[in-house]
Write a protein that holds these residues in place. Structure first.
Motif, mmCIF file in Angstrom:
data_model
loop_
_atom_site.group_PDB
_atom_site.id
_atom_site.type_symbol
_atom_site.label_atom_id
_atom_site.label_comp_id
_atom_site.label_asym_id
_atom_site.label_seq_id
_atom_site.Cartn_x
_atom_site.Cartn_y
_atom_site.Cartn_z
ATOM 1 N N THR A 483 31.718 12.024 110.700
ATOM 2 C CA THR A 483 30.930 13.229 110.413
ATOM 3 C C THR A 483 31.328 14.435 111.261
ATOM 4 N N HIS A 484 32.184 14.228 112.234
ATOM 5 C CA HIS A 484 32.597 15.352 113.084
ATOM 6 C C HIS A 484 33.408 16.344 112.241
ATOM 7 N N PRO A 485 33.242 17.658 112.468
ATOM 8 C CA PRO A 485 33.996 18.643 111.681
ATOM 9 C C PRO A 485 35.504 18.407 111.673
ATOM 10 N N ALA A 486 36.066 17.959 112.797
ATOM 11 C CA ALA A 486 37.511 17.708 112.843
ATOM 12 C C ALA A 486 37.881 16.492 112.002
ATOM 13 N N GLU A 487 36.998 15.491 111.959
ATOM 14 C CA GLU A 487 37.238 14.322 111.109
ATOM 15 C C GLU A 487 37.132 14.700 109.640
ATOM 16 N N GLU A 523 46.186 18.938 111.163
ATOM 17 C CA GLU A 523 44.795 18.460 111.210
ATOM 18 C C GLU A 523 44.699 17.181 112.044
ATOM 19 N N PHE A 524 45.695 16.308 111.925
ATOM 20 C CA PHE A 524 45.693 15.081 112.720
ATOM 21 C C PHE A 524 45.810 15.393 114.212
ATOM 22 N N HIS A 525 46.787 16.221 114.573
ATOM 23 C CA HIS A 525 46.977 16.544 115.991
ATOM 24 C C HIS A 525 45.759 17.274 116.552
ATOM 25 N N ALA A 526 45.101 18.097 115.732
ATOM 26 C CA ALA A 526 43.898 18.804 116.185
ATOM 27 C C ALA A 526 42.792 17.803 116.505
ATOM 28 N N LEU A 527 42.635 16.776 115.653
ATOM 29 C CA LEU A 527 41.639 15.744 115.912
ATOM 30 C C LEU A 527 41.992 14.960 117.174
ATOM 31 N N ILE A 537 34.950 10.879 119.625
ATOM 32 C CA ILE A 537 35.787 10.886 118.417
ATOM 33 C C ILE A 537 37.201 10.364 118.709
ATOM 34 N N ARG A 538 37.360 9.771 119.894
ATOM 35 C CA ARG A 538 38.662 9.153 120.167
ATOM 36 C C ARG A 538 38.874 7.971 119.240
ATOM 37 N N PHE A 539 40.117 7.662 118.967
ATOM 38 C CA PHE A 539 40.417 6.651 117.960
ATOM 39 C C PHE A 539 40.058 5.240 118.424
ATOM 40 N N ILE A 540 40.205 4.966 119.693
ATOM 41 C CA ILE A 540 39.847 3.646 120.227
ATOM 42 C C ILE A 540 38.581 3.780 121.068
ATOM 43 N N GLN A 541 37.538 3.091 120.647
ATOM 44 C CA GLN A 541 36.240 3.118 121.305
ATOM 45 C C GLN A 541 35.947 1.739 121.906
ATOM 46 N N GLU A 542 34.900 1.687 122.742
ATOM 47 C CA GLU A 542 34.488 0.394 123.300
ATOM 48 C C GLU A 542 33.923 -0.510 122.211
#
Length: 577
Positions: A483-487, A523-527, A537-542
């Protein structure tokens, strides 16, 4: 899945309902109705021009049409808001969850996502490069080869039945010049001191041919009259040059489906047959032409010639097909060649020419129109010049070629992937500056690096993930969390891929694919960069499920990048070096 096509269908269905209820008149031409990304993302997710393009025929104000259409669109669960702006522009915001639907569709289709049946199996012949077999391919041929090959790949992806074809110009006087040049190298191999007359080919690339000729014929051709050696040396030299050209194209990753020899048209009745077809239509006659533009009358000697009435099919002047001495003009075999394409059953023809062939476009289009009775369209694409730079200076010519920079010079300098992508960073009819230093630079300013880096970054993330991240596993991710605008911006760009691909195919403009890939990578690099400041919004979360959700998104992005690069003939890298 094509979300833009879905919403366009919704728009068209709503317009049909307006016709049924009397809000619009019957018989409106809906072909120009489009749904596309708005110029300003702040205006919404999509925009339609429906009211603007229908207003005149409907004899209504655009805004009046847009108001009714907006109300109907807003009733659909996929549309959260439909807003009329200005004189009748209609902006749409999609309902929550619509962009996220694209991810499982991409993961399911893989690099085939966006592949279309738009072409419906229509047979298209794409002829490109078609250089004289007299030497190595030069940088101008490189651009034409890349453009033609990418266009063929694009049309194939869009559902056309494509043939890649090379027309070997081996029927004219230039191959005799080649034979004489090789013969001089042959004499040189025997220790003779030779000079190359003006108009011959002095490049070092012919030295090995002279030595091979010596090994094959010994001294049996030395001091013999030209009539005794010209034919066999010409055949030997042409075959050797074709091998060189095929090798050069192979280094660039270009493989042709068919090699068509101009020589095969002579003495076989095929030229006569093509011209007879035109004559049967009343398009061949005996006449004299006006002096060419820029010629004074005293410089012009009027001669009666056999002419093709090309002005009946859109050309500026009629064109000679046979000279006054009875010899064919260079245009005659080209007419026969295109007649052969039509006879082979192609529905569309595309010719990729160099910039110096601009004056040839109208006459060739006229010939194809006449030969096919207007049924087979010919699209001629001109590739403008390429200027090469290195260390801030113009790149020096190849000593091997003698007079020009070769395809191999470019590929050896930066590799085939960089060569291909950079050649597609401008529209084919715009001049291109190719800077070797920038082409190897690892920065946002280098488009091929920027796109391949996005693909490699995803590969790196997937490799570091401690969860199952194959496409099947990622397909089950909870995408509602994106839901993040960058996503959402990345999702919207991924969803745009099928539409962008079809638009590029419809216009025969493969550079649009390179542009799209750059924007997608941006768009990918911006995210990625936003994740440095916003850990959520990092790709790897706990949390494993949170990780799976974001890996599904970036894997979908990676697959679209790979599909686009595949069309362009560029390797999607998993690791940058």
């Amino acid at each position: 899945m094509n979300l833009f096509a879905e919403i366009k269908t919704l728009v068209l269905t709503s317009l049909e309902a307006m016709v049924a209820e009397g809000s619009l008149p019957d018989g409106l031409d809906m072909r120009n109705v489009a749904v596309e990304p708005p110029r300003d993302a702040a205006h919404g997710d999509m925009a339609t021009n429906a009211a603007m393009v229908l207003a005149k025929a409907a004899k209504s104000k655009p805004r009046d049409i847009a108001d009714v259409l907006a109300a109907k669109l807003a009733d659909d669960p996929r549309v959260a808001e439909a807003t009329v702006a200005g004189p009748g522009f209609l902006n749409l915001r999609l309902a929550e969850g619509q962009w996220q639907r694209i991810v499982p569709a991409v993961l399911s289709a893989g690099t085939d996502f966006g592949r279309s049946d738009m072409g419906a199996g229509i047979k298209v012949n794409v002829e490109y490069v078609s250089a004289n077999p007299t030497g190595p391919l030069h940088v101008g041929h490189t651009r034409g080869a890349v453009f033609g090959d990418a266009l063929a790949g694009l049309l194939d992806f869009a559902g056309y039945d494509v043939m890649r074809e090379y027309y070997i110009n081996d029927g004219g006087a230039q191959v005799d010049v080649l034979a004489r040049s090789v013969y001089l190298r042959y004499l040189e191999a025997h220790g003779h001191k030779v000079e190359f007359p003006e108009g011959t080919y002095p490049g070092d690339y012919l030295v090995p041919l002279g030595e091979t000729l010596k090994a094959q014929f010994g001294d049996s051709l030395v001091d013999r009259p030209e009539s005794e050696w010209l034919l066999q040396v010409r055949e030997f030299a042409t075959d050797a040059m074709l091998d060189l050209i095929k090798d050069d194209l192979g280094a660039l990753g270009v493989t042709m489906d068919k090699w068509f020899s101009e020589k095969s048209l002579y003495g076989t009745g095929r030229i006569e047959g093509a011209l007879q077809s035109l004559e049967d239509k009343g398009l061949i006659y005996q006449g004299t032409l006006e002096p060419p533009k820029g010629k004074l009358p005293e410089d012009w000697e009027a001669r009666e010639q056999t002419l093709f009435r090309s002005t009946d099919h859109g050309d500026d002047v009629d064109r000679p097909v046979k000279k006054s001495d009875g010899a064919w003009t260079y245009f005659a075999p080209d007419i026969a060649y295109h007649y052969d394409k039509i006879e082979r059953g192609f529905d569309q023809l595309i010719d990729v020419f160099g910039a110096d062939h601009g004056g040839y476009v109208k006459r060739m289009k006229a010939a194809v129109s006449a030969l096919s009775d207007g049924k087979v369209p010919l699209d001629v694409k001109l590739c403008q010049l390429v200027k090469l730079y290195k260390n801030g200076e113009p790149f020096k010519m190849s000593k091997r070629a003698g007079t020009f920079i070769t395809l191999r010079d470019v590929v050896d300098e930066v590799g085939p992937d960089v060569t291909r992508f950079i050649m597609l960073t401008r529209k084919n009819d715009a001049p291109l500056d190719f800077d070797f230093d920038k082409a190897m630079e690892q920065s946002k300013e280098n488009p091929v690096f920027y796109v391949q880096y996005a693909h490699a970054r995803v590969a790196s993330v997937l490799g570091k993930a401690e969860i199952a991240c194959d496409d099947a596993a990622l397909s089950g991710a909870d995408l509602s969390k994106l839901t993040h605008p960058a996503e959402l911006a990345l999702l919207a760009k991924i969803a745009e891929w099928p539409r962008a691909m079809e638009t590029a195919a419809r216009t025969n403009e493969p550079h649009r694919i390179a542009f799209f890939l750059y924007d997608l990578a941006a768009e990918f690099h911006a995210l990625w960069n936003r994740g440095n400041d916003e850990p959520g919004i990092r790709f790897i979360q706990e949390d494993a499920e949170e990780t799976r959700t974001r890996l599904a998104l970036v894997r979908a992005c990676q697959l679209v990048i790979a599909a686009g690069l595949g069309i362009l003939g560029v390797t999607p890298l998993n690791e940058m070096r």
